[in-house]
Design an enzyme around this catalytic site. Sequence first.
Site, PDB file in Angstrom:
ATOM      1  N   ASN A 286      52.821 -23.533  -4.092  1.00 39.54           N
ATOM      2  CA  ASN A 286      53.119 -24.976  -5.198  1.00 39.54           C
ATOM      3  C   ASN A 286      54.249 -25.077  -4.933  1.00 39.54           C
ATOM      4  O   ASN A 286      55.053 -25.838  -5.555  1.00 39.54           O
ATOM      5  CB  ASN A 286      52.914 -24.326  -6.388  1.00 39.54           C
TER       6      ASN A 286
ATOM      7  N   HIS B 205      43.114 -28.216 -16.201  1.00 38.11           N
ATOM      8  CA  HIS B 205      43.265 -26.603 -15.558  1.00 38.11           C
ATOM      9  C   HIS B 205      41.960 -25.484 -16.678  1.00 38.11           C
ATOM     10  O   HIS B 205      42.661 -26.277 -18.273  1.00 38.11           O
ATOM     11  CB  HIS B 205      44.519 -26.110 -16.054  1.00 38.11           C
TER      12      HIS B 205
ATOM     13  N   GLU C 155      45.486 -34.174 -17.346  1.00 44.08           N
ATOM     14  CA  GLU C 155      46.548 -33.821 -16.222  1.00 44.08           C
ATOM     15  C   GLU C 155      47.097 -35.221 -15.624  1.00 44.08           C
ATOM     16  O   GLU C 155      46.149 -35.933 -15.772  1.00 44.08           O
ATOM     17  CB  GLU C 155      45.953 -32.811 -15.080  1.00 44.08           C
TER      18      GLU C 155
ATOM     19  N   SER D  77      44.505 -30.321 -10.356  1.00 44.45           N
ATOM     20  CA  SER D  77      45.617 -29.393  -9.915  1.00 44.45           C
ATOM     21  C   SER D  77      44.805 -29.195  -8.675  1.00 44.45           C
ATOM     22  O   SER D  77      44.372 -28.460  -7.451  1.00 44.45           O
ATOM     23  CB  SER D  77      45.495 -28.095 -10.563  1.00 44.45           C
TER      24      SER D  77
ATOM     25  N   ASP E  61      49.921 -32.508 -19.127  1.00 42.15           N
ATOM     26  CA  ASP E  61      49.909 -32.294 -18.399  1.00 42.15           C
ATOM     27  C   ASP E  61      50.610 -32.325 -16.819  1.00 42.15           C
ATOM     28  O   ASP E  61      49.393 -33.028 -15.809  1.00 42.15           O
ATOM     29  CB  ASP E  61      48.846 -30.694 -18.296  1.00 42.15           C
TER      30      ASP E  61
ATOM     31  N   HIS F  64      51.822 -30.607 -11.781  1.00 48.20           N
ATOM     32  CA  HIS F  64      51.549 -30.596 -10.585  1.00 48.20           C
ATOM     33  C   HIS F  64      53.431 -31.643  -9.684  1.00 48.20           C
ATOM     34  O   HIS F  64      52.869 -32.343  -8.647  1.00 48.20           O
ATOM     35  CB  HIS F  64      50.841 -30.931  -9.796  1.00 48.20           C
TER      36      HIS F  64
ATOM     37  N   LYS G 287      56.189 -23.970 -10.287  1.00 46.80           N
ATOM     38  CA  LYS G 287      55.875 -24.802  -9.117  1.00 46.80           C
ATOM     39  C   LYS G 287      56.705 -25.339  -8.073  1.00 46.80           C
ATOM     40  O   LYS G 287      58.191 -24.915  -7.726  1.00 46.80           O
ATOM     41  CB  LYS G 287      54.413 -25.386  -9.117  1.00 46.80           C
TER      42      LYS G 287
HETATM   43  C1  LIG Z   1      49.478 -23.806 -12.689  1.00 49.12           C
HETATM   44  C2  LIG Z   1      49.424 -24.787 -14.045  1.00 49.12           C
HETATM   45  C3  LIG Z   1      49.240 -24.124 -15.243  1.00 49.12           C
HETATM   46  C4  LIG Z   1      49.691 -22.859 -15.505  1.00 49.12           C
HETATM   47  O1  LIG Z   1      51.351 -22.960 -15.520  1.00 49.12           O
HETATM   48  P1  LIG Z   1      51.974 -21.449 -14.832  1.00 49.12           P
HETATM   49  O2  LIG Z   1      53.917 -21.412 -15.068  1.00 49.12           O
HETATM   50  O3  LIG Z   1      51.752 -20.783 -13.839  1.00 49.12           O
HETATM   51  O4  LIG Z   1      51.532 -20.139 -16.549  1.00 49.12           O
HETATM   52  C5  LIG Z   1      49.216 -25.328 -16.595  1.00 49.12           C
HETATM   53  N1  LIG Z   1      49.078 -26.471 -15.647  1.00 49.12           N
HETATM   54  C6  LIG Z   1      48.023 -26.161 -14.479  1.00 49.12           C
HETATM   55  C7  LIG Z   1      47.694 -27.904 -14.835  1.00 49.12           C
HETATM   56  C8  LIG Z   1      48.567 -25.675 -13.685  1.00 49.12           C
HETATM   57  O5  LIG Z   1      47.725 -26.030 -13.043  1.00 49.12           O
END
Ligand SMILES: *Cc1c(COP(=O)(O)O)cnc(C)c1O
Length: 383
Positions: free
Chosen positions: A46, A134, A178, A182, A208, A211, A242
Amino acid sequence: MNIKETFSEELEKLKVSGNFRSLPEIAHEGRYIFSRGRKMLDFSSNDYLGIAAEGKLWKEFSDSTDIRRELPSSSSSRLLTGNFPEFRALEARLAGLFGKEAALVFNSGYHANTGILPALCDGNSLILADKLVHASIIDGIRLSGAKYVRYRHNDYVQLQRLVEDNAAGFRKIFIVTESIFSMDGDEADLARLVDLKHRYGNIMLYVDEAHAFGTRGDNGCGCAEELGVTDEIDLLVGTFGKAAASAGAYVVCDGLIREYLINRMRTLIFSTALPPLNIKWTDFVISRLPGMKNERERLREISGYFRERLAAKGFCSPSTSHIIPIITGDSQAAVLKAGALQEAGFYVLPVRPPTVPAGSSRLRLSLTANMSKTEIDTLSELL
Ligand SMILES: *Cc1c(COP(=O)(O)O)cnc(C)c1O
């Protein structure tokens, strides 16, 4: 049957269905992964802007900072002795960058998503979440104990009906999505969600951008910035693990909500804060994100190119971003195909249930700004 046999039986079932998981034994060198004597270009990380793999920013940071003076542990929750000045600096930078009143930093995206909804929801709350959010958000929904409905992926007609049917029955409604998804690499229509929110007085929007942070928007603030709707999103979450090549997560929100979370959010209150060294590094990376326009443009270009090549070969992928799944349906097929690509020097991984819905196993390719068209061409030929 003794207790342990119940576990081994379950693991056997996972093996039979192609859904058994193990930790890969790998080593890293820049953009490459080494495993079982093979050198493979990493198509699974990522590290979308290539910051981690290139190491250039880390060198600049470590040359310009007296790292020995930065602590590798905060030794406590931020509510006790773990609240170092580095946190204040990072949160001020984030709030300024997004043009929001406040920001709050968490240990990870998992902590953010499992903590925010349980803190904000009460018996009079309803959560409406996209079917494909997620796992960390799903866990947060469950922990909240609130009533919830997961609407069909990006189906805003269904979402609107759910809002209409329930707006009068609940004091607070949270719509959760999101921005870039993801696993499918497609995108929510944030403008439409904002529009829906504005037609009611009791909706909060929770987005969220794990990405999209770093990869979208003029300053790298994500899809909300790209679409000009940052102000309208109540809880804008992103992660540092990421594109930002660090660890941790943030929410940008208004000051009142920040204060409320500090008082109620268990994953913030009852966990040791990230090390100040790490926070300082995150702050450094974020100071550079607005300037990384070329990397974002490059990522956009190379992703579009790859999606075109796939379409030309007859693959259909929902992606509109740098996350590009190739759906096989069957788990074993995904495992075999990923193995073949690895043989050929491309580190591609299968994604299977329960990470994705049953019957939608896939290869998940994620592109990074430092890939070349030649590399994309070679991989495309193999598919
Ligand atoms: C990777 C991810 C998370 C988790 O984040 P971390 O910091 O790795 O715990 C949360 N939401 C989404 C959409 C993700 O892709």
